[in-house]
Design a protein around this motif. Sequence first.
Motif, mmCIF file in Angstrom:
data_model
loop_
_atom_site.group_PDB
_atom_site.id
_atom_site.type_symbol
_atom_site.label_atom_id
_atom_site.label_comp_id
_atom_site.label_asym_id
_atom_site.label_seq_id
_atom_site.Cartn_x
_atom_site.Cartn_y
_atom_site.Cartn_z
ATOM 1 N N HIS A 47 41.136 -71.218 62.549
ATOM 2 C CA HIS A 47 41.749 -71.364 63.863
ATOM 3 C C HIS A 47 40.806 -70.989 64.977
ATOM 4 C CE1 HIS A 47 46.305 -71.592 63.297
ATOM 5 N NE2 HIS A 47 45.939 -72.501 64.186
ATOM 6 N N ALA A 67 37.964 -73.410 65.403
ATOM 7 C CA ALA A 67 38.403 -74.657 66.059
ATOM 8 C C ALA A 67 38.556 -74.448 67.555
ATOM 9 C CB ALA A 67 39.726 -75.126 65.451
ATOM 10 N N CYS A 74 36.397 -76.182 70.508
ATOM 11 C CA CYS A 74 37.029 -76.912 71.602
ATOM 12 C C CYS A 74 36.530 -76.417 72.943
ATOM 13 C CB CYS A 74 38.550 -76.756 71.547
ATOM 14 S SG CYS A 74 39.288 -77.915 70.400
ATOM 15 N N ILE A 122 32.841 -77.485 73.489
ATOM 16 C CA ILE A 122 32.722 -78.906 73.836
ATOM 17 C C ILE A 122 33.264 -79.151 75.237
ATOM 18 C CG2 ILE A 122 33.612 -81.196 73.295
ATOM 19 C CD1 ILE A 122 33.397 -80.417 70.342
ATOM 20 N N SER A 123 34.371 -78.474 75.505
ATOM 21 C CA SER A 123 34.975 -78.646 76.818
ATOM 22 C C SER A 123 34.016 -78.190 77.912
ATOM 23 C CB SER A 123 36.281 -77.855 76.875
ATOM 24 O OG SER A 123 36.810 -77.919 78.164
ATOM 25 N N MET A 125 30.774 -78.069 77.702
ATOM 26 C CA MET A 125 29.676 -79.023 77.771
ATOM 27 C C MET A 125 30.101 -80.261 78.556
ATOM 28 S SD MET A 125 28.318 -78.753 73.866
ATOM 29 C CE MET A 125 27.189 -80.129 73.923
ATOM 30 N N LEU A 126 31.323 -80.680 78.254
ATOM 31 C CA LEU A 126 31.832 -81.858 78.944
ATOM 32 C C LEU A 126 31.892 -81.587 80.440
ATOM 33 C CD1 LEU A 126 33.067 -84.658 78.704
ATOM 34 C CD2 LEU A 126 35.298 -83.575 78.465
ATOM 35 N N GLN A 176 28.549 -81.853 81.861
ATOM 36 C CA GLN A 176 28.175 -83.266 81.986
ATOM 37 C C GLN A 176 28.834 -83.895 83.208
ATOM 38 O OE1 GLN A 176 26.581 -85.637 79.935
ATOM 39 N NE2 GLN A 176 25.661 -84.104 78.602
ATOM 40 N N ASN A 177 30.093 -83.523 83.360
ATOM 41 C CA ASN A 177 30.861 -84.176 84.416
ATOM 42 C C ASN A 177 30.428 -83.718 85.802
ATOM 43 O OD1 ASN A 177 32.470 -86.038 83.281
ATOM 44 N ND2 ASN A 177 34.133 -84.623 82.800
ATOM 45 N N HIS A 187 48.419 -77.708 65.528
ATOM 46 C CA HIS A 187 47.184 -78.027 64.813
ATOM 47 C C HIS A 187 46.699 -79.440 65.121
ATOM 48 C CE1 HIS A 187 46.613 -74.938 61.500
ATOM 49 N NE2 HIS A 187 45.460 -75.120 62.102
ATOM 50 N N ALA A 232 45.543 -79.891 68.616
ATOM 51 C CA ALA A 232 44.228 -79.287 68.842
ATOM 52 C C ALA A 232 43.131 -80.189 68.289
ATOM 53 C CB ALA A 232 44.166 -77.906 68.185
ATOM 54 N N THR A 281 42.718 -83.251 70.392
ATOM 55 C CA THR A 281 42.027 -82.896 71.627
ATOM 56 C C THR A 281 40.526 -82.796 71.383
ATOM 57 O OG1 THR A 281 43.959 -81.662 72.257
ATOM 58 C CG2 THR A 281 41.972 -81.267 73.527
ATOM 59 N N CYS A 282 40.196 -82.142 70.280
ATOM 60 C CA CYS A 282 38.775 -81.990 69.960
ATOM 61 C C CYS A 282 38.110 -83.344 69.792
ATOM 62 C CB CYS A 282 38.599 -81.182 68.670
ATOM 63 S SG CYS A 282 38.701 -79.402 68.965
ATOM 64 N N ILE A 330 37.795 -85.126 73.168
ATOM 65 C CA ILE A 330 36.734 -84.551 73.995
ATOM 66 C C ILE A 330 35.376 -84.915 73.408
ATOM 67 C CG2 ILE A 330 35.677 -82.382 74.708
ATOM 68 C CD1 ILE A 330 38.493 -81.257 75.005
ATOM 69 N N SER A 331 35.307 -84.853 72.095
ATOM 70 C CA SER A 331 34.037 -85.171 71.446
ATOM 71 C C SER A 331 33.623 -86.616 71.734
ATOM 72 C CB SER A 331 34.165 -84.930 69.938
ATOM 73 O OG SER A 331 33.017 -85.369 69.292
ATOM 74 N N LEU A 334 32.471 -86.845 75.220
ATOM 75 C CA LEU A 334 31.158 -86.234 75.343
ATOM 76 C C LEU A 334 30.091 -87.214 74.858
ATOM 77 C CD1 LEU A 334 29.553 -83.714 76.027
ATOM 78 C CD2 LEU A 334 29.842 -82.972 73.676
ATOM 79 N N GLN A 389 29.501 -89.752 77.383
ATOM 80 C CA GLN A 389 28.695 -89.191 78.465
ATOM 81 C C GLN A 389 27.226 -89.130 78.052
ATOM 82 O OE1 GLN A 389 29.390 -87.521 81.477
ATOM 83 N NE2 GLN A 389 31.507 -88.132 81.549
#
Lengths: 526, 526
Positions: A8, A11, A15, A18-19, A21-22, A25-26, B8, B11, B14-15, B18-19, B22, B25
């Motif tokens: 958990h 994960a 998230c 990555i978020s 990083m995004l 990027q944005n 779960h 999540a 979402t990952c 986003i991935s 990304l 991008q």
Amino acid sequence: MMQKTLIHGFALLTCITISSMLHAQNQRPERPNIILFLVDDMGWTDTSVPFGDEPAPNNRVYDTPNMQRLASKGVRFSDAYAQSVCTPTRVSLVTGMNSARHRVTNWTNSGTNQPTDAPYPRFNWPDWNYNGLATEPGQTNTAVATPLPSLLRKAGYYTAIVGKGHFAPYGVPASNPENIGFIESVASDATGRPRSYLGTDNFGNSVPKTFDRGVRGLEAYHGQDIFLSEALTLEAQKAMDKALDLNTPFFLYFSHYAVHTPIMADNRFYQKYLDRGLDSTEAKYASLVEGMDKSLGDVMDYLDVRHISDNTIILFMSDNGGLSLNPPRGGAPFKHNYPLKSGKGAVYEGGIRVPMIAYWPGVTQPGSIARQYIQAEDFFPTILEIARVTDYTTQQRIDGVSFVPSLKASTAYDSSRTLLWHFPSNWGQGLGTLQKYFPVMRIEDVGFGPTTAVRRGDWKLIYFYGTGHVELYNLRHDIGEAQNLANAHPDRVQELLAEMSRKLQEKDAQFPISAQTGKVVRPKLP
Amino acid sequence: MMQKTLIHGFALLTCITISSMLHAQNQRPERPNIILFLVDDMGWTDTSVPFGDEPAPNNRVYDTPNMQRLASKGVRFSDAYAQSVCTPTRVSLVTGMNSARHRVTNWTNSGTNQPTDAPYPRFNWPDWNYNGLATEPGQTNTAVATPLPSLLRKAGYYTAIVGKGHFAPYGVPASNPENIGFIESVASDATGRPRSYLGTDNFGNSVPKTFDRGVRGLEAYHGQDIFLSEALTLEAQKAMDKALDLNTPFFLYFSHYAVHTPIMADNRFYQKYLDRGLDSTEAKYASLVEGMDKSLGDVMDYLDVRHISDNTIILFMSDNGGLSLNPPRGGAPFKHNYPLKSGKGAVYEGGIRVPMIAYWPGVTQPGSIARQYIQAEDFFPTILEIARVTDYTTQQRIDGVSFVPSLKASTAYDSSRTLLWHFPSNWGQGLGTLQKYFPVMRIEDVGFGPTTAVRRGDWKLIYFYGTGHVELYNLRHDIGEAQNLANAHPDRVQELLAEMSRKLQEKDAQFPISAQTGKVVRPKLP
């Protein structure tokens, strides 16, 4: 269960990473676009937008509906200042240095090693930086600095200049703005004025000439019935098109040749001002102003059409006070900027106070007025702050102070700051007018000749090297600088003179030189 | 538990989302840079890199160490083709159209409405597109197309052209490459050759002239002891600097004026070739070649220094075969491209086969040779494929075929494809040489005059409109086109002639016109 929690946690961590990083990027495309809309020789009252507490007579003469539109969205600065002539201001804008520090203290000629100072009895002039701006040492008499466009470019901005550059003479790299960090440069070089505003004149290029002062790079419009201000607007739109295609933020340094001499009629607006009763020269001047204003409107329309209005900041500014000589202007000389005293080339408010409007969507309060006094070099840190460029180094020390606080709240006011105008020279342009109209006046009477001035709070002190006298004004009560309060406030004079001396020393300023002793002359009371 | 699973799942979703975002991008900066390194009038053997099965004598005359370096990393194309003169090739490169379709079938003059065709007995010429390329209808005699740089720019590429443009005459928008999608354009206009290669000559701008053919936009180098090829290289590096600052991929169309006339000595290399025994003109020509080669090396060094070698594709190409007239060349005319027959302006291999090398890091096999025959218009779809621009529409129909398969595997070979060279005109440049050296020859003997040719597999068929005869060659066994096999292979002649007619019809080609009947003349056997 432990295992599960770990997964958990992992994960979740992933998230978040990555978020983030995004987000990073944005951020890049989200950076705001910045337009510096710079006008040449435009006076503080050459507009229908009043910058003073009450409308000036001129505000009813000139029609600038697009400046009104911009002012209604943003904040107008009542007390924005440039230097009294153009190159000093322009070098300050892109270096963040006060002219006392960068030492480009007068306007630069189009050829190297050609100081533009006029003579003055009993004084010689320092060896100032008449070769303008440079980005690295090696050329004599240049101000070496890391320029604003370079920093923005390295931060991923598409940097474009359209229109007047005038950063350095031909032969110095900075005469080509691409050498100071502009990715694109249109109609921009060492030239400080156009030889003609008319496409039918090929913008002055009809006659071949060495160091041609015709506007270059607009060959596509040659022979067409198009006014220079319009051609530059079309080019500015093309530059923005490019940045939009590249999906990068842009910095557009849109630098009109208008309303500098030669005073020529923009026929789209000329007749209206004749009908309004202006003499032919003043009607031409007014048409130059309104043609420039139309350009501002066209730029704003473009931003709307391309859906980038909400992410584009516009900073409107003039590079010195309005020209107030006759000729080339019509009408009474030194009165064109009324209620301000004198005009371009002078240390009085008419020479240095300029129209300025800032519109930062979502930040500036619509229709507000900021009374913070600011100066050309402040644009450097302000623009970098707006662009969120924080991690940079420069060769030069920055004198400018960001005025972002005033953009965020127009009531912000720092009365502890001291502005400095240092002019160890003489602007020769006005002498003919002066001798013709005012044969018994001193050039100091219109604020010409070698001077240094400071402003702190409402108080302005001017030191005149030629006469050795000082003048003190309270600008809040006497914007026209009519009442010299020096004798009434000796302590304030001493205090501001000491501050002036500290500023000049801190900036390693140059001074006029006594022809008699060969020594530099510093401000001091007799 | 149900609740937990849902969370779960959310999540995880979402990952992934986003991935993916990304990834999208990230793709942009990861797009490869593309350099089209275009040389002017360079012949197939004007290099130390052999493009044939065995070295040609010339390969020992010219030193091009940087072409060798590029060839050792990439794939050289033994059978790459241009059109026989320059504008047709250049328009094909940026439109993907065969010249039969775009109808810019001869070189374009610097002024509009000035066809460049030489006279030819008993023929008039069609009203071809002598006003060059256009991006929208409205100008007479232009090829209307959506150009390659526009598509790349819209895909986020920083598009720059440095050097010769020659897409259209002055007065047509495409004479300024910024009007066909180049964000930056340096020293590029309607001009097809420089008036001088020398900075000390201001690259030919010393004498003011309407439709000046001096190279424009390099004022910074005027008066300096610098050769044009070097100045352009410095400008190309500056253009790449800009894209790197913007963090966008770039398309650099680097288009040398070298080795076109005027044949002038590049003094960095001239003496060596004199010492090698070349006559002075040929030594100058060789110095032009090696100066261009140094530029290639400088570009490759730049990519290394800026750490972008691994993500930059280089495509090296010439725009037509080597000039083989005397004057302006020294030596025996029509022999400069040996073993190829004839030279620039001719339908024979010497006029159309060109040196070509492609280096795509990680894709092309080092030092490999591709025998796939390709043509200028193939660069259009190839470059778009490399740039991963897949979702585009064009006004024109694309004739080119991507040669990416040959980049991925040099052995890839499609023998079913037919190349087409359609020249319903006469290139006048060579007639003086011909009459001086070969007073009894027909211009067809060197491949001049109105012709159409096709190649499929190893076979090439040429139709000569003036004489009405055909020639058939097997290029695998007879690269010098010495043995006309038309009589020996009548079926193949019929087959290729039918294919030629189909191609011409499909592309809506124009044809020479009989002066006697006023009717168009199509290829057919007597």
